[in-house]
Design an enzyme around this catalytic site. Structure first.
Site, PDB file in Angstrom:
ATOM      1  N   GLU A  10       5.421   1.291   0.350  1.00 56.88           N
ATOM      2  CA  GLU A  10       4.568   2.032  -0.601  1.00 56.88           C
ATOM      3  C   GLU A  10       5.455   2.771  -1.581  1.00 56.88           C
ATOM      4  O   GLU A  10       6.341   3.531  -1.196  1.00 56.88           O
ATOM      5  CB  GLU A  10       3.708   3.029   0.186  1.00 56.88           C
ATOM      6  CG  GLU A  10       2.851   3.907  -0.680  1.00 56.88           C
ATOM      7  CD  GLU A  10       2.293   5.098   0.129  1.00 56.88           C
ATOM      8  OE1 GLU A  10       2.577   5.155   1.343  1.00 56.88           O
ATOM      9  OE2 GLU A  10       1.599   5.937  -0.459  1.00 56.88           O
ATOM     10  N   ASP A  69       3.910   5.962   3.624  1.00 56.90           N
ATOM     11  CA  ASP A  69       4.141   7.363   3.991  1.00 56.90           C
ATOM     12  C   ASP A  69       3.207   7.714   5.142  1.00 56.90           C
ATOM     13  O   ASP A  69       2.180   7.086   5.342  1.00 56.90           O
ATOM     14  CB  ASP A  69       3.843   8.273   2.788  1.00 56.90           C
ATOM     15  CG  ASP A  69       4.939   8.088   1.732  1.00 56.90           C
ATOM     16  OD1 ASP A  69       4.685   8.312   0.533  1.00 56.90           O
ATOM     17  OD2 ASP A  69       6.036   7.617   2.146  1.00 56.90           O
ATOM     18  N   ASP A 116       1.400  10.198   5.252  1.00 56.88           N
ATOM     19  CA  ASP A 116       0.285  11.094   4.855  1.00 56.88           C
ATOM     20  C   ASP A 116      -0.992  10.257   4.774  1.00 56.88           C
ATOM     21  O   ASP A 116      -1.005   9.084   5.084  1.00 56.88           O
ATOM     22  CB  ASP A 116       0.616  11.738   3.499  1.00 56.88           C
ATOM     23  CG  ASP A 116       0.815  10.649   2.442  1.00 56.88           C
ATOM     24  OD1 ASP A 116       1.321  10.934   1.356  1.00 56.88           O
ATOM     25  OD2 ASP A 116       0.498   9.450   2.752  1.00 56.88           O
ATOM     26  N   ASP A 121      -2.721   9.183   2.218  1.00 56.20           N
ATOM     27  CA  ASP A 121      -2.661   8.034   1.293  1.00 56.20           C
ATOM     28  C   ASP A 121      -2.006   6.845   1.975  1.00 56.20           C
ATOM     29  O   ASP A 121      -2.495   5.717   1.938  1.00 56.20           O
ATOM     30  CB  ASP A 121      -1.863   8.424   0.043  1.00 56.20           C
ATOM     31  CG  ASP A 121      -2.820   8.872  -1.065  1.00 56.20           C
ATOM     32  OD1 ASP A 121      -2.374   9.203  -2.169  1.00 56.20           O
ATOM     33  OD2 ASP A 121      -4.048   8.832  -0.777  1.00 56.20           O
TER      34      ASP A 121
END
Ligand code: 28F
Length: 634
Positions: free
Chosen positions: A427, A500, A502, A504
């Protein structure tokens, strides 16, 4: 009657030689060789037809397995042969082939035997009786036991009507050990063919071996009738009623052909030279094909059946749905090929071409409707060819474009053995960049993913395919997608999702999993999909560094390095430098990757349904908690 002179003894030795090695003259003494005896006699009668003096031939089969052929030609001459001192008719039946084409040394190839000579038939027959009607008289000469004169030529009837030649013979069972039984079907096929090749000739076939069976073969039109018969037999529907037909002559070469289109895409092409089937083709065939193509194009453009801008029809465009019969008569035919059925006279090609150029143009001018049908058919075939070429071209271009598009993004690996290679879907560009630097480029490929990978669960296939990220993934993996997905073509042993940690990242991860689940399920089912785990924390005191991959691991790391160690929480992959990324996430030695397994495809589908439903928030929460990944060290 003169006794046998020196030549006569040579004659006997000649026929003896044929009996000793029949295979050299008729190819074999099986059924195929047996029927060559019949072809030889029938062909002699056909020569009288071609010469224009005969229009009836009768073939009869008798219970003693003898066969007779009778024609209404001029009758073989019976006058004394100047040199030999015997009647001409006996020369043909007692002397080995005058042309000496098949002298002792040259072996006959089986298959197309042309004119082995009536004497060969005599030599291989238990008996042979020859009758000639000429000058109002009926002459007879009889042979037995392989060509030995039984009774010399004599007048048996003083006053007969008509003229012609009749030959009775029974194949010698001592030579044809397998069988001397002629086949009705084999004879019928050849006689039917001969009737079509010689318009106006009537041929009867009578079988007296079991009662009486009589068939008559006759075609007034000849080749057109042949073509129409072929269409009927193959149950093909002619595209145009009138068969295209031509007959002409140039430099003693007679050219005749008939063509008719049907609505299929198969081609039937029969060609003959001097009534012999030229199965291996030859100069007559190439001359015809060249001329047909040329006239289809020139007349087609002139008559506006083809557009000026259309590219020319090719020879192959004309072949779909075409039935062709071509027959040429050549004074000195040269045959080549494996079975001597390929015509090789070079002059014939040009003659057929020039006659056909004129002949077909004249025919099209006389019957423009037929031209429209025939050329229209070839045009449609050409369109299909052009379209499929375009489609192939487009497919290739798409592939090239994709490969090009991909090459801008994908950092490929060098290892040729696909079972070692792994692809990381990373990503973001910064993480992608440091992954490219940090990776082991021998077996690790990096494909950075920008922005959101679309929600493929709901999207229709074409929407999915429009998404550039998805297309790059498909191209990189190289195994197609959906129904066409072929695991054997997959370029990687592992496809690793590296996002990641997180929300997202989780979202993109789920969308990728959804895509693999929907369009490359075998990848998951064959344990090829992984989730790369990068650390959440770096704990450092002086030179000592430890990584914690989740909160649980943080405590022991702090304990190990002492409480005043420095803790850094990674917000994204992009914060790590290439070495750290290699050490913590890429290096197979100490990385922690999770293998994605769908232990229950149905359950997964349900989870994904909920996740991919319309409401957004609950989806993410549910997602973070509920999709369970089994943790295995990879
Ligand atoms: C049942 C088999 O063999 N018919 C034949 C003729 C007619 C002539 C011919 C044959 C020797 C070398 C000329 C008659 N009159 N049926 C047959 N019909 N052979 S075989 O002449 C062969 C001669 O060439 C024939 C005038 N010219 C030719």
């Amino acid at each position: 009657m003169t006794g046998y002179n020196a030549d006569a003894i040579q004659v006997l030795e000649g026929l003896e030689a044929v009996r000793k090695r029949p295979g050299m003259y008729i190819g074999a003494t099986n059924s195929k060789g047996l029927h060559h005896l019949a072809w030889e006699i029938i062909d002699n009668a056909i020569d009288e037809v071609v010469a224009g003096y005969c229009d009836r031939i009768a073939v009869t089969l008798y219970p003693d397995q003898s066969l007779s052929v009778e024609d209404n030609g001029r009758g073989i001459p019976v006058d004394m042969h100047s040199k030999m001192g015997i009647p001409a008719v006996r020369v043909a039946y007692e002397l080995l082939h005058a042309g000496g084409k098949f002298g002792g040394e040259s072996y006959k190839v089986s298959g197309g035997l042309h004119g082995v000579g009536a004497s060969v038939v005599n030599a291989l027959s238990a008996f042979l009786t020859l009758e000639v009607k000429r000058d109002g008289k009926l002459y007879r000469v009889e042979y037995e036991k392989g060509g030995q004169l039984k009774s010399d030529l004599k007048v048996v009837e003083k006053k007969v009507k008509g003229t012609g030649t009749r030959v009775f013979f029974r194949p010698d069972a001592l030579v044809f050990k397998e069988s001397i039984v002629f086949s009705w079907d084999v004879l019928k096929n050849r006689l039917q063919e001969l009737a079509y090749l010689n318009a106006g000739l009537t041929i009867t076939l009578t079988d007296l071996r079991h009662g009486e069976r009589l068939e008559t073969y006759y075609s007034e039109s000849g080749l057109p009738g042949f073509v129409e018969q072929i269409q009927r037999e193959a149950e093909l529907d002619p595209l145009h009623k009138r068969t295209i037909y031509f007959k002409g002559e140039k430099d003693q070469v007679q050219v005749e052909w008939a063509i008719q289109y049907n609505d299929s895409d198969t081609e039937t092409f029969y060609s003959f030279c001097n009534n012999i089937a030229t199965i291996e083709g030859g100069t007559h065939e190439s001359g015809l094909r060249t001329a047909l193509t040329r006239v289809f194009n020139t007349y087609g453009k002139k008559a506006n059946i083809l557009k000026a801008k259309d590219e020319n029809l090719t020879g192959d465009d004309l072949r779909d749905g075409l039935v062709t019969v071509l027959s040429v008569k050549v004074p000195e035919p040269q045959f080549e090929g494996q079975t001597k059925t390929k015509l090789s006279n070079t002059e014939v090609e040009g003659i057929v071409q020039s006659l056909t150029n004129e002949g077909l143009t004249a025919f099209f001018e006389q019957y423009p409707q037929v031209a429209k049908e025939a050329i229209g058919k070839a045009w449609r075939t050409a369109q299909i060819r052009i379209a499929s070429k375009k489609a192939k071209e487009l497919k290739r271009m798409k592939k090239d474009a994709e490969a090009k598009a991909l090459s801008g993004k994908l950092a490929a690996c060098s290892e040729k053995d696909k079972t070692k290679n792994e692809l990381f879907l990373v990503e973001g560009d910064s993480a992608g960049g440091s992954a490219k630097t940090g990776r082991d480029r021998r077996f690790q490929a990096i494909l950075p993913l920008r922005g959101k990978v679309i929600n493929t669960y709901r999207a229709k296939l074409d929407k999915v395919l429009e998404n550039q990220e998805i297309r790059s993934i498909i191209t990189a993996i190289g195994a197609g997608m959906g129904k066409e997905f072929d695991l054997d073509k997959c370029n990687y042993a592992r496809v690793c999702i590296m996002t990641d940690s997180d929300l997202d990242g989780a979202h993109i991860r789920t969308l990728l999993l959804t895509f693999f689940y929907r369009y490359m399920r075998p990848l998951i089912l064959n344990n090829r999909v992984f989730i790369a785990q990068s650390p959440l924390y770096k704990v450092q005191r002086g030179k000592a560094i430890q990584y914690a991959y989740d909160d649980q691991e943080l405590k022991p790391a702090l304990k190990a390095l002492g409480k005043n160690a420095v803790v850094q929480r990674y917000k994204g992959l992009g914060e790590m430098n290439p070495e750290q990324l290699w050490e913590t996430t890429l290096n197979p030695v100490n990385r922690k990757m999770i293998q994605v397994t769908i232990d229950d495809a149905v359950a997964a589908e349900r989870k994904l349904n909920i996740c991919m439903g319309s409401a957004v928030e609950p989806r993410r929460e549910f997602l973070m908690e509920n999709i369970v990944f089994t943790q295995e060290d990879v």
